[in-house]
Design an enzyme around this catalytic site. Structure first.
Site, PDB file in Angstrom:
ATOM      1  N   GLY A   1     -70.360 -56.309  34.114  1.00 30.45           N
ATOM      2  CA  GLY A   1     -69.073 -55.904  33.570  1.00 30.45           C
ATOM      3  C   GLY A   1     -67.975 -56.156  34.583  1.00 30.45           C
TER       4      GLY A   1
ATOM      5  N   GLN B   1     -60.067 -56.023  38.897  1.00 27.43           N
ATOM      6  CA  GLN B   1     -60.979 -56.601  39.895  1.00 27.43           C
ATOM      7  C   GLN B   1     -60.649 -58.061  40.209  1.00 27.43           C
ATOM      8  OE1 GLN B   1     -64.657 -54.849  37.866  1.00 27.43           O
ATOM      9  NE2 GLN B   1     -65.227 -54.790  40.022  1.00 27.43           N
TER      10      GLN B   1
ATOM     11  N   CYS C   1     -71.063 -52.037  42.326  1.00 22.54           N
ATOM     12  CA  CYS C   1     -69.744 -52.525  41.917  1.00 22.54           C
ATOM     13  C   CYS C   1     -69.446 -53.812  42.665  1.00 22.54           C
ATOM     14  CB  CYS C   1     -68.670 -51.480  42.225  1.00 22.54           C
ATOM     15  SG  CYS C   1     -67.018 -51.962  41.702  1.00 22.54           S
ATOM     16  N   LEU C   2     -68.964 -54.811  41.937  1.00 25.40           N
ATOM     17  CA  LEU C   2     -68.666 -56.096  42.570  1.00 25.40           C
ATOM     18  C   LEU C   2     -67.538 -55.971  43.598  1.00 25.40           C
ATOM     19  CD1 LEU C   2     -68.961 -58.382  39.414  1.00 25.40           C
ATOM     20  CD2 LEU C   2     -70.562 -58.280  41.345  1.00 25.40           C
TER      21      LEU C   2
ATOM     22  N   HIS D   1     -67.853 -46.868  33.786  1.00 26.83           N
ATOM     23  CA  HIS D   1     -67.561 -47.483  35.091  1.00 26.83           C
ATOM     24  C   HIS D   1     -66.316 -48.377  34.984  1.00 26.83           C
ATOM     25  CE1 HIS D   1     -69.059 -49.632  38.904  1.00 26.83           C
ATOM     26  NE2 HIS D   1     -68.136 -50.472  38.427  1.00 26.83           N
ATOM     27  N   GLU D   2     -66.252 -49.176  33.925  1.00 27.55           N
ATOM     28  CA  GLU D   2     -65.120 -50.114  33.767  1.00 27.55           C
ATOM     29  C   GLU D   2     -63.828 -49.386  33.407  1.00 27.55           C
ATOM     30  OE1 GLU D   2     -65.730 -52.770  35.007  1.00 27.55           O
ATOM     31  OE2 GLU D   2     -67.889 -52.951  34.757  1.00 27.55           O
TER      32      GLU D   2
ATOM     33  N   HIS E   1     -62.222 -48.075  36.374  1.00 26.59           N
ATOM     34  CA  HIS E   1     -61.443 -49.086  37.110  1.00 26.59           C
ATOM     35  C   HIS E   1     -60.010 -49.155  36.583  1.00 26.59           C
ATOM     36  CE1 HIS E   1     -64.075 -51.100  39.945  1.00 26.59           C
ATOM     37  NE2 HIS E   1     -65.003 -51.365  39.034  1.00 26.59           N
TER      38      HIS E   1
HETATM   39  O1  GNR Z   1     -72.452 -55.686  37.847  1.00 22.91           O
HETATM   40  C1  GNR Z   1     -72.362 -54.455  37.804  1.00 22.91           C
HETATM   41  N1  GNR Z   1     -73.478 -53.698  37.675  1.00 22.91           N
HETATM   42  C2  GNR Z   1     -73.460 -52.357  37.389  1.00 22.91           C
HETATM   43  C3  GNR Z   1     -74.641 -51.639  37.542  1.00 22.91           C
HETATM   44  C4  GNR Z   1     -74.677 -50.295  37.254  1.00 22.91           C
HETATM   45  C5  GNR Z   1     -73.540 -49.662  36.820  1.00 22.91           C
HETATM   46  C6  GNR Z   1     -72.355 -50.349  36.680  1.00 22.91           C
HETATM   47  C7  GNR Z   1     -72.309 -51.698  36.963  1.00 22.91           C
HETATM   48  S1  GNR Z   1     -70.829 -52.555  36.748  1.00 22.91           S
HETATM   49  C8  GNR Z   1     -71.046 -53.803  37.952  1.00 22.91           C
HETATM   50  C9  GNR Z   1     -69.912 -54.805  37.908  1.00 22.91           C
HETATM   51  C10 GNR Z   1     -68.628 -54.103  38.261  1.00 22.91           C
HETATM   52  O2  GNR Z   1     -68.314 -53.800  39.380  1.00 22.91           O
HETATM   53  N2  GNR Z   1     -67.849 -53.773  37.262  1.00 22.91           N
HETATM   54  O3  GNR Z   1     -66.724 -53.100  37.480  1.00 22.91           O
HETATM   55 NI    NI Z   2     -67.040 -52.008  39.351  1.00 23.12          NI
END
Ligand code: GNR
Ligand code: NI
Length: 177
Positions: free
Chosen positions: A46, A51, A94-95, A136-137, A140
């Site tokens: 995601g 980002q 998180c990336l 999570h998104e 952000h």
């Molecule tokens: O790639 C991603 N893997 C992930 C694994 C567990 C919970 C959330 C994520 S999101 C993350 C990519 C990212 O940073 N999205 O904002």
């Molecule tokens: Ni993230």
């Protein structure tokens, strides 16, 4: 389609509150295309606009397993309309905080309303990985990172580590220049 640079801690833009998308136009579609290119290159499951440095309320996701058919999903102006009392825990990453993983507890089930790329209003009831990833998104979009949901001790450790790494990278660059 272009792979864009993913911004990382300690970049302060990660703390911005993103603006609602006013119009679904060619520039938004181009952003979404580039975000998928960036997501698949990373790889990740995601990505939120901020980002790649764009503070618009758009998130993309692809939860398909490696080697399966891709399932790209786009959520414009997503809003959580309901969250379960029941919680579930998932090891998140998180990336924008590379190579750090920690268990995060969140509502197990959420309802999210959003617009699709055609501007059609939709609502999804999500559980499992989709629920985790949507939360999570959406975090952000509000300048919140998954480390905000863990202990202050762990958060301070990881924040300091990234601040220090950025400082070192900067001084190394000066020497190279
Ligand atoms: O790639 C991603 N893997 C992930 C694994 C567990 C919970 C959330 C994520 S999101 C993350 C990519 C990212 O940073 N999205 O904002
Ligand atoms: Ni993230």
């Amino acid at each position: 389609m272009t792979v864009r640079e993913i911004i990382k801690l300690p970049d302060k833009r990660l703390r911005l509150v993103s603006e609602p998308v006013k119009r679904i136009d060619a520039s938004l579609r181009k952003l979404v295309e580039d975000m998928f290119e960036t997501l698949y290159a990373a790889p990740g499951i995601g990505l939120a606009g901020i980002q790649v440095g764009v503070a618009k309320r758009v998130i993309i996701m692809d939860l398909s397993k490696k080697d399966d058919t891709r399932k790209p999903e786009v959520f414009v102006n997503p809003e959580i309309t309901w969250a379960s009392e029941e919680k579930s825990s998932y090891e998140e990453g998180c990336l924008s905080i590379p190579e750090y993983y920690e268990e995060v507890e969140r509502p197990a089930v959420v309802k999210v309303k959003y617009l699709d790329l055609e501007g059609k209003a939709r609502e999804v009831e999500a559980s499992g990985l989709l629920a985790t990833c949507l939360q999570h998104e959406i975090d952000h979009l509000n300048g919140i990172l998954f480390i905000d949901h863990i202990s202050k001790l762990k958060r301070d450790r990881i924040t300091k580590k990234f601040a220090k790494a950025a400082k070192t990278a900067k001084s190394t660059k000066k020497v190279e220049a």
